[in-house]
Design a protein around this motif. Sequence first.
Motif, PDB file in Angstrom:
ATOM      1  N   UNK A 197     -14.314 -27.328 -40.862  1.00 25.29           N
ATOM      2  CA  UNK A 197     -14.466 -25.902 -40.681  1.00 25.29           C
ATOM      3  C   UNK A 197     -13.688 -25.195 -41.786  1.00 25.29           C
ATOM      4  N   UNK A 198     -12.786 -25.890 -42.768  1.00 24.01           N
ATOM      5  CA  UNK A 198     -12.136 -25.335 -43.866  1.00 24.01           C
ATOM      6  C   UNK A 198     -13.032 -25.334 -44.822  1.00 24.01           C
ATOM      7  N   UNK A 199     -13.878 -26.410 -44.987  1.00 25.65           N
ATOM      8  CA  UNK A 199     -14.958 -26.552 -46.124  1.00 25.65           C
ATOM      9  C   UNK A 199     -15.771 -25.357 -46.019  1.00 25.65           C
ATOM     10  N   UNK A 200     -16.094 -25.170 -44.844  1.00 24.22           N
ATOM     11  CA  UNK A 200     -17.187 -24.196 -44.643  1.00 24.22           C
ATOM     12  C   UNK A 200     -16.499 -22.730 -44.879  1.00 24.22           C
ATOM     13  N   UNK A 201     -15.283 -22.545 -44.589  1.00 25.38           N
ATOM     14  CA  UNK A 201     -14.756 -21.085 -45.007  1.00 25.38           C
ATOM     15  C   UNK A 201     -14.646 -21.102 -46.346  1.00 25.38           C
ATOM     16  N   UNK A 202     -14.287 -22.113 -47.095  1.00 25.91           N
ATOM     17  CA  UNK A 202     -14.225 -22.099 -48.409  1.00 25.91           C
ATOM     18  C   UNK A 202     -15.404 -22.025 -49.347  1.00 25.91           C
ATOM     19  N   UNK A 203     -16.444 -22.340 -48.606  1.00 25.71           N
ATOM     20  CA  UNK A 203     -17.740 -22.365 -49.404  1.00 25.71           C
ATOM     21  C   UNK A 203     -18.176 -23.512 -50.345  1.00 25.71           C
ATOM     22  N   UNK A 204     -17.261 -24.632 -50.145  1.00 23.51           N
ATOM     23  CA  UNK A 204     -17.385 -25.811 -51.267  1.00 23.51           C
ATOM     24  C   UNK A 204     -18.735 -26.537 -50.465  1.00 23.51           C
ATOM     25  N   UNK A 205     -19.188 -27.554 -51.335  1.00 24.56           N
ATOM     26  CA  UNK A 205     -20.346 -28.301 -51.129  1.00 24.56           C
ATOM     27  C   UNK A 205     -19.907 -29.759 -50.696  1.00 24.56           C
ATOM     28  N   UNK A 206     -20.541 -30.397 -49.987  1.00 24.29           N
ATOM     29  CA  UNK A 206     -20.267 -31.890 -49.407  1.00 24.29           C
ATOM     30  C   UNK A 206     -21.387 -32.624 -50.039  1.00 24.29           C
ATOM     31  N   UNK A 207     -21.233 -33.732 -50.477  1.00 25.48           N
ATOM     32  CA  UNK A 207     -22.564 -34.573 -50.949  1.00 25.48           C
ATOM     33  C   UNK A 207     -22.532 -35.540 -49.651  1.00 25.48           C
ATOM     34  N   UNK A 208     -23.851 -36.030 -49.507  1.00 25.14           N
ATOM     35  CA  UNK A 208     -24.320 -37.011 -48.664  1.00 25.14           C
ATOM     36  C   UNK A 208     -24.364 -38.228 -49.489  1.00 25.14           C
ATOM     37  N   UNK A 209     -23.232 -39.177 -49.503  1.00 19.47           N
ATOM     38  CA  UNK A 209     -23.181 -40.287 -50.528  1.00 19.47           C
ATOM     39  C   UNK A 209     -23.935 -41.607 -49.927  1.00 19.47           C
ATOM     40  N   UNK A 210     -24.820 -41.902 -50.661  1.00 17.79           N
ATOM     41  CA  UNK A 210     -25.649 -43.395 -50.197  1.00 17.79           C
ATOM     42  C   UNK A 210     -25.308 -44.559 -50.796  1.00 17.79           C
ATOM     43  N   UNK A 211     -23.992 -44.537 -51.322  1.00 17.24           N
ATOM     44  CA  UNK A 211     -23.713 -45.937 -51.899  1.00 17.24           C
ATOM     45  C   UNK A 211     -23.643 -47.108 -51.232  1.00 17.24           C
TER      46      UNK A 211
END
Length: 281
Positions: free
Chosen positions: A198-212
């Motif tokens: 929710x905080x990430x959405x509010x701040x407009x930051x991206x999230x990686x889909x990490x496939x390591x």
Amino acid sequence: MLLSNYHSHCTFCDGRSAPEDFVKFAVSKGFRAYGFSSHSPLPFETFWNMPVDDMPEYIAEINRLKEKYKDRLEIYTGLEIDYLDGTYNPSIPYFQELPLDYRIGSVHFLPIANPLSEANMACIDGAFSNYKEAVDHHYSGDLRRLVKHFYDSTMQMVESGGIDIVGHIDKVYMNGENYRESLVAEKWYRDMFTACLDLIAEKGVMVEINTKILTSKNKTFPHLNYLPLLLERNIPVMVNSDCHTPDLVNDGRPEALTLLKQLGFRSTRELIAGKWNEIAL
Ligand SMILES: [Zn+2]
Ligand SMILES: [Zn+2]
């Protein structure tokens, strides 16, 4: 499908090959964009972080590759920066003043005492034996307390800003599931994770889909079961392999992109001529 990767490690940190080897592999696979994200310098030395003295050479080497391969591949200089605490994190002037194209913020270490030194860190990303010892000795055997510390740090990192992408947002579950198998399904865990999203959405930051570890363990970060929560919140994503060797540059990407489409994701964020754009899947 445009091929790209923005999370990778080379010999400037704990990666196993020189930067140019990754570039050659990416070019051979028809990649459009490639970003390096060495582990940032820390106030103490570790086996996998870049020493601060190497930073000028890192930037110069990626710049050399940008020029050499400019007709074949867009190359970017990133950094995977550790959030340690309020005094050492991606938002401090040192990291903000570096000439970087983007910044990934990640939590690998949880400070359990002062000062900031390797001995005073609980590492959530190493061997399970170290993780277990941290839970048992520094969090009174209460996994929930370590997980809370991890998500509190992640939220403080997002709150203090200076990052474009949150790196492996829920890495804490990897060893955590070995400690308690049901971890990811527990309500308190889901609540902590969703508060962070929710905080990430509010701040407009991206999230990686990490496939390591997608190919080896059928796991992604964020956890496969939680990917729909990102879609619900319109959080922008991209697929990153977090590779440490050139042969893994594209590892897990086709599978992850197919999965994102099946889940209803319509686009990924991509760097094009230095700007983040929303590109249809
Ligand atoms: Zn990492
Ligand atoms: Zn990494």
